[in-house]
Write a protein that holds these residues in place. Structure first.
Motif, PDB file in Angstrom:
ATOM      1  N   SER A 118       1.557 -22.286  -6.565  1.00 56.94           N
ATOM      2  CA  SER A 118       0.413 -21.699  -5.864  1.00 56.94           C
ATOM      3  C   SER A 118      -0.882 -22.471  -6.121  1.00 56.94           C
ATOM      4  CB  SER A 118       0.229 -20.227  -6.255  1.00 56.94           C
ATOM      5  OG  SER A 118      -0.111 -20.114  -7.618  1.00 56.94           O
ATOM      6  N   SER A 119      -0.886 -23.320  -7.136  1.00 57.79           N
ATOM      7  CA  SER A 119      -2.088 -24.105  -7.406  1.00 57.79           C
ATOM      8  C   SER A 119      -2.187 -25.333  -6.502  1.00 57.79           C
ATOM      9  CB  SER A 119      -2.119 -24.537  -8.879  1.00 57.79           C
ATOM     10  OG  SER A 119      -1.100 -25.476  -9.146  1.00 57.79           O
ATOM     11  N   VAL A 120      -1.107 -25.689  -5.820  1.00 56.68           N
ATOM     12  CA  VAL A 120      -1.121 -26.881  -4.969  1.00 56.68           C
ATOM     13  C   VAL A 120      -0.715 -26.607  -3.518  1.00 56.68           C
ATOM     14  CG1 VAL A 120      -0.794 -28.520  -6.856  1.00 56.68           C
ATOM     15  CG2 VAL A 120       1.204 -27.535  -5.705  1.00 56.68           C
ATOM     16  N   VAL A 121      -0.286 -25.387  -3.228  1.00 58.22           N
ATOM     17  CA  VAL A 121       0.167 -25.037  -1.881  1.00 58.22           C
ATOM     18  C   VAL A 121      -0.711 -23.907  -1.352  1.00 58.22           C
ATOM     19  CG1 VAL A 121       2.098 -24.089  -0.560  1.00 58.22           C
ATOM     20  CG2 VAL A 121       2.528 -25.727  -2.390  1.00 58.22           C
ATOM     21  N   PRO A 122      -1.163 -24.019  -0.108  1.00 60.56           N
ATOM     22  CA  PRO A 122      -1.966 -22.935   0.472  1.00 60.56           C
ATOM     23  C   PRO A 122      -1.200 -21.603   0.483  1.00 60.56           C
ATOM     24  CG  PRO A 122      -2.117 -24.906   1.824  1.00 60.56           C
ATOM     25  CD  PRO A 122      -1.048 -25.162   0.807  1.00 60.56           C
ATOM     26  N   ALA A 123      -1.900 -20.526   0.292  1.00 61.30           N
ATOM     27  CA  ALA A 123      -1.294 -19.194   0.174  1.00 61.30           C
ATOM     28  C   ALA A 123      -0.424 -18.833   1.373  1.00 61.30           C
ATOM     29  CB  ALA A 123      -2.386 -18.145  -0.024  1.00 61.30           C
ATOM     30  N   ARG A 124      -0.789 -19.292   2.551  1.00 64.31           N
ATOM     31  CA  ARG A 124      -0.017 -18.916   3.742  1.00 64.31           C
ATOM     32  C   ARG A 124       1.403 -19.489   3.726  1.00 64.31           C
ATOM     33  NH1 ARG A 124      -3.491 -22.995   5.459  1.00 64.31           N
ATOM     34  NH2 ARG A 124      -2.512 -24.694   6.601  1.00 64.31           N
ATOM     35  N   PHE A 125       1.652 -20.510   2.921  1.00 66.49           N
ATOM     36  CA  PHE A 125       2.981 -21.114   2.839  1.00 66.49           C
ATOM     37  C   PHE A 125       3.834 -20.520   1.706  1.00 66.49           C
ATOM     38  CE2 PHE A 125       0.509 -24.714   4.707  1.00 66.49           C
ATOM     39  CZ  PHE A 125       1.112 -24.666   5.958  1.00 66.49           C
ATOM     40  N   LEU A 126       3.237 -19.758   0.821  1.00 66.45           N
ATOM     41  CA  LEU A 126       3.955 -19.250  -0.345  1.00 66.45           C
ATOM     42  C   LEU A 126       5.134 -18.344   0.005  1.00 66.45           C
ATOM     43  CD1 LEU A 126       1.033 -18.705  -2.869  1.00 66.45           C
ATOM     44  CD2 LEU A 126       2.709 -20.567  -2.796  1.00 66.45           C
ATOM     45  N   PRO A 127       5.033 -17.426   0.980  1.00 61.58           N
ATOM     46  CA  PRO A 127       6.211 -16.605   1.296  1.00 61.58           C
ATOM     47  C   PRO A 127       7.423 -17.443   1.718  1.00 61.58           C
ATOM     48  CG  PRO A 127       4.252 -15.613   2.235  1.00 61.58           C
ATOM     49  CD  PRO A 127       3.857 -16.988   1.741  1.00 61.58           C
ATOM     50  N   GLY A 128       7.206 -18.482   2.494  1.00 62.17           N
ATOM     51  CA  GLY A 128       8.303 -19.351   2.896  1.00 62.17           C
ATOM     52  C   GLY A 128       8.917 -20.080   1.719  1.00 62.17           C
ATOM     53  N   LEU A 129       8.065 -20.561   0.819  1.00 61.19           N
ATOM     54  CA  LEU A 129       8.563 -21.237  -0.376  1.00 61.19           C
ATOM     55  C   LEU A 129       9.336 -20.290  -1.284  1.00 61.19           C
ATOM     56  CD1 LEU A 129       5.621 -23.604  -1.322  1.00 61.19           C
ATOM     57  CD2 LEU A 129       7.832 -24.220  -0.354  1.00 61.19           C
ATOM     58  N   GLU A 130       8.858 -19.068  -1.398  1.00 63.16           N
ATOM     59  CA  GLU A 130       9.554 -18.082  -2.226  1.00 63.16           C
ATOM     60  C   GLU A 130      10.942 -17.798  -1.658  1.00 63.16           C
ATOM     61  OE1 GLU A 130       6.843 -14.783  -2.427  1.00 63.16           O
ATOM     62  OE2 GLU A 130       5.450 -15.884  -3.719  1.00 63.16           O
ATOM     63  N   ALA A 131      11.064 -17.748  -0.331  1.00 64.66           N
ATOM     64  CA  ALA A 131      12.371 -17.534   0.296  1.00 64.66           C
ATOM     65  C   ALA A 131      13.301 -18.711   0.014  1.00 64.66           C
ATOM     66  CB  ALA A 131      12.203 -17.335   1.799  1.00 64.66           C
ATOM     67  N   ILE A 132      12.760 -19.916   0.057  1.00 67.06           N
ATOM     68  CA  ILE A 132      13.568 -21.106  -0.244  1.00 67.06           C
ATOM     69  C   ILE A 132      13.994 -21.106  -1.706  1.00 67.06           C
ATOM     70  CG2 ILE A 132      13.460 -23.621  -0.483  1.00 67.06           C
ATOM     71  CD1 ILE A 132      11.616 -23.569   2.044  1.00 67.06           C
ATOM     72  N   PHE A 133      13.067 -20.854  -2.603  1.00 64.38           N
ATOM     73  CA  PHE A 133      13.378 -20.867  -4.032  1.00 64.38           C
ATOM     74  C   PHE A 133      14.395 -19.788  -4.398  1.00 64.38           C
ATOM     75  CE2 PHE A 133       8.886 -22.708  -4.836  1.00 64.38           C
ATOM     76  CZ  PHE A 133       9.353 -23.996  -4.620  1.00 64.38           C
ATOM     77  N   ALA A 134      14.436 -18.702  -3.638  1.00 61.19           N
ATOM     78  CA  ALA A 134      15.365 -17.607  -3.937  1.00 61.19           C
ATOM     79  C   ALA A 134      16.818 -18.018  -3.748  1.00 61.19           C
ATOM     80  CB  ALA A 134      15.042 -16.399  -3.066  1.00 61.19           C
ATOM     81  N   VAL A 135      17.063 -19.057  -2.959  1.00 65.09           N
ATOM     82  CA  VAL A 135      18.432 -19.522  -2.720  1.00 65.09           C
ATOM     83  C   VAL A 135      18.582 -20.986  -3.110  1.00 65.09           C
ATOM     84  CG1 VAL A 135      19.030 -17.805  -0.980  1.00 65.09           C
ATOM     85  CG2 VAL A 135      17.905 -19.920  -0.277  1.00 65.09           C
ATOM     86  N   SER A 136      17.833 -21.410  -4.120  1.00 67.15           N
ATOM     87  CA  SER A 136      17.872 -22.785  -4.615  1.00 67.15           C
ATOM     88  C   SER A 136      18.404 -22.811  -6.039  1.00 67.15           C
ATOM     89  CB  SER A 136      16.461 -23.392  -4.610  1.00 67.15           C
ATOM     90  OG  SER A 136      15.963 -23.484  -3.310  1.00 67.15           O
ATOM     91  N   ALA A 137      18.978 -23.947  -6.399  1.00 64.84           N
ATOM     92  CA  ALA A 137      19.443 -24.140  -7.770  1.00 64.84           C
ATOM     93  C   ALA A 137      18.940 -25.496  -8.238  1.00 64.84           C
ATOM     94  CB  ALA A 137      20.967 -24.084  -7.827  1.00 64.84           C
ATOM     95  N   THR A 138      18.211 -25.504  -9.346  1.00 67.36           N
ATOM     96  CA  THR A 138      17.656 -26.742  -9.885  1.00 67.36           C
ATOM     97  C   THR A 138      17.768 -26.740 -11.400  1.00 67.36           C
ATOM     98  OG1 THR A 138      15.432 -25.803 -10.051  1.00 67.36           O
ATOM     99  CG2 THR A 138      15.963 -26.948  -8.004  1.00 67.36           C
ATOM    100  N   GLY A 139      17.733 -27.931 -11.970  1.00 67.49           N
ATOM    101  CA  GLY A 139      17.710 -28.049 -13.423  1.00 67.49           C
ATOM    102  C   GLY A 139      18.934 -28.746 -13.957  1.00 67.49           C
ATOM    103  N   THR A 140      19.278 -28.442 -15.192  1.00 69.38           N
ATOM    104  CA  THR A 140      20.434 -29.039 -15.842  1.00 69.38           C
ATOM    105  C   THR A 140      21.717 -28.479 -15.225  1.00 69.38           C
ATOM    106  OG1 THR A 140      20.601 -27.298 -17.505  1.00 69.38           O
ATOM    107  CG2 THR A 140      19.156 -29.184 -18.018  1.00 69.38           C
ATOM    108  N   LYS A 141      22.843 -29.094 -15.566  1.00 73.60           N
ATOM    109  CA  LYS A 141      24.118 -28.614 -15.022  1.00 73.60           C
ATOM    110  C   LYS A 141      24.353 -27.148 -15.379  1.00 73.60           C
ATOM    111  CE  LYS A 141      27.790 -31.240 -15.233  1.00 73.60           C
ATOM    112  NZ  LYS A 141      29.050 -31.893 -15.667  1.00 73.60           N
ATOM    113  N   SER A 142      24.053 -26.761 -16.603  1.00 74.83           N
ATOM    114  CA  SER A 142      24.270 -25.361 -16.993  1.00 74.83           C
ATOM    115  C   SER A 142      23.316 -24.422 -16.258  1.00 74.83           C
ATOM    116  CB  SER A 142      24.156 -25.185 -18.505  1.00 74.83           C
ATOM    117  OG  SER A 142      22.852 -25.485 -18.962  1.00 74.83           O
ATOM    118  N   MET A 143      22.086 -24.877 -16.021  1.00 77.70           N
ATOM    119  CA  MET A 143      21.139 -24.062 -15.259  1.00 77.70           C
ATOM    120  C   MET A 143      21.614 -23.900 -13.819  1.00 77.70           C
ATOM    121  SD  MET A 143      17.621 -25.716 -16.767  1.00 77.70           S
ATOM    122  CE  MET A 143      16.517 -24.888 -15.654  1.00 77.70           C
TER     123      MET A 143
END
Length: 72
Positions: A4-29
């Protein structure tokens, strides 16, 4: 860490929807995140996409996803 510090607020709901079905990090994560997605949505299939410009890194990302799916 704080998108939220680098993305305009109007785009945050879309990003939250994407992040909700994303997997990132180490293999165990990634294993834990994909496992949670499978448990939550009970999908018939999984489709993976990776918008990673570097071919080697993109390939490594899909290799991790493939290994995780085999284990699950």
């Amino acid at each position: 860490e704080d998108v939220s510090s680098v993305v305009p607020a109007r785009f945050l709901p879309g990003l939250e929807a994407i992040f909700a079905v994303s997997a990132t990090g180490t293999k165990s994560m990634v294993r834990d995140q994909i496992g949670a997605l499978i448990e939550r949505y009970q999908p018939d299939e999984m489709i993976f996409a990776g918008n990673i410009h570097d071919h080697g890194k993109r390939l490594a990302s899909f290799e991790i996803a493939a290994e995780v799916m085999k284990a699950l």
